[in-house]
Design a protein around this motif. Structure first.
Motif, PDB file in Angstrom:
ATOM      1  N   ILE A   1       0.845  -1.199   0.000  1.00  0.00           N
ATOM      2  CA  ILE A   1       0.000   0.000   0.000  1.00  0.00           C
ATOM      3  C   ILE A   1       0.880   1.249   0.000  1.00  0.00           C
ATOM      4  O   ILE A   1       0.615   2.204  -0.742  1.00  0.00           O
ATOM      5  CB  ILE A   1      -0.986  -0.024   1.184  1.00  0.00           C
ATOM      6  N   GLU A   2       1.929   1.245   0.800  1.00  0.00           N
ATOM      7  CA  GLU A   2       2.879   2.370   0.795  1.00  0.00           C
ATOM      8  C   GLU A   2       3.540   2.513  -0.567  1.00  0.00           C
ATOM      9  O   GLU A   2       3.670   3.611  -1.095  1.00  0.00           O
ATOM     10  CB  GLU A   2       3.939   2.183   1.888  1.00  0.00           C
ATOM     11  N   LEU A   3       3.969   1.401  -1.147  1.00  0.00           N
ATOM     12  CA  LEU A   3       4.599   1.408  -2.460  1.00  0.00           C
ATOM     13  C   LEU A   3       3.661   1.983  -3.524  1.00  0.00           C
ATOM     14  O   LEU A   3       4.106   2.661  -4.447  1.00  0.00           O
ATOM     15  CB  LEU A   3       5.034  -0.009  -2.848  1.00  0.00           C
ATOM     16  N   SER A   4       2.367   1.747  -3.372  1.00  0.00           N
ATOM     17  CA  SER A   4       1.401   2.198  -4.373  1.00  0.00           C
ATOM     18  C   SER A   4       1.325   3.721  -4.488  1.00  0.00           C
ATOM     19  O   SER A   4       0.759   4.240  -5.444  1.00  0.00           O
ATOM     20  CB  SER A   4       0.009   1.635  -4.074  1.00  0.00           C
ATOM     21  N   HIS A   5       1.900   4.438  -3.531  1.00  0.00           N
ATOM     22  CA  HIS A   5       1.961   5.901  -3.619  1.00  0.00           C
ATOM     23  C   HIS A   5       3.091   6.338  -4.555  1.00  0.00           C
ATOM     24  O   HIS A   5       3.135   7.494  -4.966  1.00  0.00           O
ATOM     25  CB  HIS A   5       2.145   6.515  -2.228  1.00  0.00           C
ATOM     26  N   GLN A   6       4.003   5.402  -4.873  1.00  0.00           N
ATOM     27  CA  GLN A   6       5.113   5.699  -5.780  1.00  0.00           C
ATOM     28  C   GLN A   6       4.911   5.086  -7.161  1.00  0.00           C
ATOM     29  O   GLN A   6       5.339   5.653  -8.160  1.00  0.00           O
ATOM     30  CB  GLN A   6       6.424   5.187  -5.176  1.00  0.00           C
ATOM     31  N   GLN A   7       4.301   3.914  -7.195  1.00  0.00           N
ATOM     32  CA  GLN A   7       4.015   3.237  -8.454  1.00  0.00           C
ATOM     33  C   GLN A   7       2.841   2.293  -8.256  1.00  0.00           C
ATOM     34  O   GLN A   7       2.591   1.830  -7.141  1.00  0.00           O
ATOM     35  CB  GLN A   7       5.238   2.486  -8.977  1.00  0.00           C
ATOM     36  N   PRO A   8       2.099   2.013  -9.325  1.00  0.00           N
ATOM     37  CA  PRO A   8       0.955   1.105  -9.199  1.00  0.00           C
ATOM     38  C   PRO A   8       1.388  -0.309  -8.789  1.00  0.00           C
ATOM     39  O   PRO A   8       2.473  -0.768  -9.151  1.00  0.00           O
ATOM     40  CB  PRO A   8       0.358   1.089 -10.610  1.00  0.00           C
ATOM     41  N   VAL A   9       0.520  -0.954  -8.043  1.00  0.00           N
ATOM     42  CA  VAL A   9       0.759  -2.312  -7.557  1.00  0.00           C
ATOM     43  C   VAL A   9      -0.407  -3.188  -8.010  1.00  0.00           C
ATOM     44  O   VAL A   9      -1.568  -2.790  -7.918  1.00  0.00           O
ATOM     45  CB  VAL A   9       0.865  -2.326  -6.014  1.00  0.00           C
ATOM     46  N   LEU A  10      -0.078  -4.373  -8.489  1.00  0.00           N
ATOM     47  CA  LEU A  10      -1.075  -5.348  -8.904  1.00  0.00           C
ATOM     48  C   LEU A  10      -1.064  -6.509  -7.919  1.00  0.00           C
ATOM     49  O   LEU A  10       0.002  -6.991  -7.541  1.00  0.00           O
ATOM     50  CB  LEU A  10      -0.745  -5.878 -10.300  1.00  0.00           C
ATOM     51  N   ILE A  11      -2.232  -6.946  -7.513  1.00  0.00           N
ATOM     52  CA  ILE A  11      -2.361  -8.168  -6.710  1.00  0.00           C
ATOM     53  C   ILE A  11      -3.164  -9.164  -7.537  1.00  0.00           C
ATOM     54  O   ILE A  11      -4.255  -8.850  -8.011  1.00  0.00           O
ATOM     55  CB  ILE A  11      -3.092  -7.917  -5.382  1.00  0.00           C
ATOM     56  N   PHE A  12      -2.596 -10.351  -7.736  1.00  0.00           N
ATOM     57  CA  PHE A  12      -3.312 -11.436  -8.404  1.00  0.00           C
ATOM     58  C   PHE A  12      -3.644 -12.478  -7.342  1.00  0.00           C
ATOM     59  O   PHE A  12      -2.764 -13.116  -6.784  1.00  0.00           O
ATOM     60  CB  PHE A  12      -2.453 -12.064  -9.497  1.00  0.00           C
ATOM     61  N   LYS A  13      -4.937 -12.624  -7.032  1.00  0.00           N
ATOM     62  CA  LYS A  13      -5.405 -13.620  -6.063  1.00  0.00           C
ATOM     63  C   LYS A  13      -5.752 -14.891  -6.832  1.00  0.00           C
ATOM     64  O   LYS A  13      -6.573 -14.870  -7.741  1.00  0.00           O
ATOM     65  CB  LYS A  13      -6.625 -13.084  -5.320  1.00  0.00           C
ATOM     66  N   HIS A  14      -5.118 -15.975  -6.432  1.00  0.00           N
ATOM     67  CA  HIS A  14      -5.195 -17.218  -7.198  1.00  0.00           C
ATOM     68  C   HIS A  14      -5.519 -18.404  -6.306  1.00  0.00           C
ATOM     69  O   HIS A  14      -4.947 -18.559  -5.232  1.00  0.00           O
ATOM     70  CB  HIS A  14      -3.847 -17.438  -7.879  1.00  0.00           C
ATOM     71  N   SER A  15      -6.421 -19.245  -6.781  1.00  0.00           N
ATOM     72  CA  SER A  15      -6.725 -20.505  -6.112  1.00  0.00           C
ATOM     73  C   SER A  15      -6.000 -21.632  -6.836  1.00  0.00           C
ATOM     74  O   SER A  15      -6.282 -21.903  -8.007  1.00  0.00           O
ATOM     75  CB  SER A  15      -8.229 -20.776  -6.126  1.00  0.00           C
ATOM     76  N   THR A  16      -5.094 -22.275  -6.135  1.00  0.00           N
ATOM     77  CA  THR A  16      -4.290 -23.333  -6.744  1.00  0.00           C
ATOM     78  C   THR A  16      -5.097 -24.597  -7.036  1.00  0.00           C
ATOM     79  O   THR A  16      -4.612 -25.480  -7.733  1.00  0.00           O
ATOM     80  CB  THR A  16      -3.099 -23.694  -5.840  1.00  0.00           C
ATOM     81  N   ARG A  17      -6.313 -24.691  -6.532  1.00  0.00           N
ATOM     82  CA  ARG A  17      -7.143 -25.874  -6.774  1.00  0.00           C
ATOM     83  C   ARG A  17      -8.174 -25.670  -7.877  1.00  0.00           C
ATOM     84  O   ARG A  17      -8.961 -26.565  -8.153  1.00  0.00           O
ATOM     85  CB  ARG A  17      -7.889 -26.267  -5.500  1.00  0.00           C
ATOM     86  N   CYS A  18      -8.175 -24.507  -8.474  1.00  0.00           N
ATOM     87  CA  CYS A  18      -9.233 -24.162  -9.425  1.00  0.00           C
ATOM     88  C   CYS A  18      -8.688 -24.082 -10.852  1.00  0.00           C
ATOM     89  O   CYS A  18      -7.786 -23.293 -11.138  1.00  0.00           O
ATOM     90  CB  CYS A  18      -9.847 -22.832  -9.023  1.00  0.00           C
ATOM     91  N   SER A  19      -9.254 -24.862 -11.760  1.00  0.00           N
ATOM     92  CA  SER A  19      -8.789 -24.852 -13.148  1.00  0.00           C
ATOM     93  C   SER A  19      -9.085 -23.518 -13.828  1.00  0.00           C
ATOM     94  O   SER A  19      -8.300 -23.063 -14.656  1.00  0.00           O
ATOM     95  CB  SER A  19      -9.407 -26.003 -13.934  1.00  0.00           C
ATOM     96  N   ILE A  20     -10.172 -22.876 -13.478  1.00  0.00           N
ATOM     97  CA  ILE A  20     -10.479 -21.561 -14.053  1.00  0.00           C
ATOM     98  C   ILE A  20      -9.421 -20.550 -13.627  1.00  0.00           C
ATOM     99  O   ILE A  20      -8.953 -19.742 -14.431  1.00  0.00           O
ATOM    100  CB  ILE A  20     -11.888 -21.097 -13.637  1.00  0.00           C
ATOM    101  N   SER A  21      -9.030 -20.611 -12.376  1.00  0.00           N
ATOM    102  CA  SER A  21      -8.002 -19.700 -11.871  1.00  0.00           C
ATOM    103  C   SER A  21      -6.663 -19.959 -12.556  1.00  0.00           C
ATOM    104  O   SER A  21      -5.961 -19.020 -12.946  1.00  0.00           O
ATOM    105  CB  SER A  21      -7.870 -19.849 -10.348  1.00  0.00           C
ATOM    106  N   ARG A  22      -6.301 -21.221 -12.736  1.00  0.00           N
ATOM    107  CA  ARG A  22      -5.049 -21.556 -13.435  1.00  0.00           C
ATOM    108  C   ARG A  22      -5.068 -21.051 -14.874  1.00  0.00           C
ATOM    109  O   ARG A  22      -4.082 -20.527 -15.378  1.00  0.00           O
ATOM    110  CB  ARG A  22      -4.792 -23.066 -13.411  1.00  0.00           C
ATOM    111  N   PHE A  23      -6.208 -21.215 -15.524  1.00  0.00           N
ATOM    112  CA  PHE A  23      -6.347 -20.759 -16.906  1.00  0.00           C
ATOM    113  C   PHE A  23      -6.212 -19.239 -16.986  1.00  0.00           C
ATOM    114  O   PHE A  23      -5.506 -18.711 -17.855  1.00  0.00           O
ATOM    115  CB  PHE A  23      -7.694 -21.231 -17.464  1.00  0.00           C
ATOM    116  N   ALA A  24      -6.874 -18.515 -16.093  1.00  0.00           N
ATOM    117  CA  ALA A  24      -6.796 -17.047 -16.067  1.00  0.00           C
ATOM    118  C   ALA A  24      -5.362 -16.592 -15.780  1.00  0.00           C
ATOM    119  O   ALA A  24      -4.866 -15.653 -16.420  1.00  0.00           O
ATOM    120  CB  ALA A  24      -7.748 -16.477 -15.018  1.00  0.00           C
ATOM    121  N   LEU A  25      -4.697 -17.266 -14.857  1.00  0.00           N
ATOM    122  CA  LEU A  25      -3.310 -16.919 -14.524  1.00  0.00           C
ATOM    123  C   LEU A  25      -2.399 -17.130 -15.724  1.00  0.00           C
ATOM    124  O   LEU A  25      -1.605 -16.256 -16.079  1.00  0.00           O
ATOM    125  CB  LEU A  25      -2.820 -17.753 -13.338  1.00  0.00           C
ATOM    126  N   LYS A  26      -2.530 -18.274 -16.363  1.00  0.00           N
ATOM    127  CA  LYS A  26      -1.670 -18.574 -17.511  1.00  0.00           C
ATOM    128  C   LYS A  26      -1.887 -17.564 -18.641  1.00  0.00           C
ATOM    129  O   LYS A  26      -0.928 -17.059 -19.222  1.00  0.00           O
ATOM    130  CB  LYS A  26      -1.930 -19.999 -17.997  1.00  0.00           C
TER     131      LYS A  26
END
Length: 129
Positions: A34-59
Motif C-alpha cells: 500500500i505504501e509502495l502504491s503511492h510511488q508506483q501502481p501495484v497489482l495483486i493477483f489472487k489465485h486458487s491453486t485448486r481451481c482450473s479456471i483460476s489456473r487458466f486465467a493466470l496462464k
C-alpha cells in the motif's frame, strides 16, 4: 508434459514466470505494498491453486503480461494458503472476494479490480493509461 498441464499449469503457479511476481505471504507485506502504491501502481493477483479456471486465467494473464518493473509491481497471492491475507484485502479495499481476481492499487486505494474472464492485460493497460 501432459496436455492438461500445458493448458492449465501445475501446482507451481507464480514461481517461474516472465511476470516477476513477488509472493504475498505476510500481512505486513500488505502495508508495504500500500505504501509502495503511492510511488508506483501495484497489482495483486489472487489465485486458487485448486481451481482450473483460476489456473487458466493466470496462464493467460502471464502470457499477455508485458509491463516493465518500474511501471507496475506485481504481487501473487495463493489465497488457499494465505486466506487471512485474502480476507484482509477484501476488508481493507472494500472489494468482494473472488477467485481468480486482480486488484490494481494506486495511492493506497483499489482503483480497478476484475475477476474470472475479465482478467485481461489490455484492460489493465487502459486503466493505467
Amino acid at each position: 508434459m501432459s496436455f492438461f498441464t500445458n493448458l492449465f499449469g501445475n501446482s507451481e503457479e507464480g514461481k517461474s514466470s516472465k511476470v516477476g511476481w513477488r509472493r504475498l505471504t505476510d500481512l505486513g507485506q500488505l502495508n508495504e505494498l500500500i505504501e509502495l502504491s503511492h510511488q508506483q501502481p501495484v497489482l495483486i493477483f489472487k489465485h486458487s491453486t485448486r481451481c482450473s479456471i483460476s489456473r487458466f486465467a493466470l496462464k493467460n494473464f502471464e502470457n499477455e503480461y508485458d509491463f516493465a518493473e518500474e511501471d507496475l509491481q506485481p504481487y501473487f497471492l495463493d489465497l488457499l494458503e494465505y486466506r487471512n491475507i485474502s480476507n484482509e484485502i477484501a476488508n481493507r479495499f472494500e472489494i468482494t472476494h473472488q477467485s481468480p481476481q486482480i486488484l490494481l492499487i494506486k495511492e493506497g486505494k483499489c482503483v480497478y479490480h476484475e475477476s474470472h474472464d475479465g482478467i485481461d492485460v489490455g484492460s489493465l493497460k487502459r486503466v493505467l493509461g
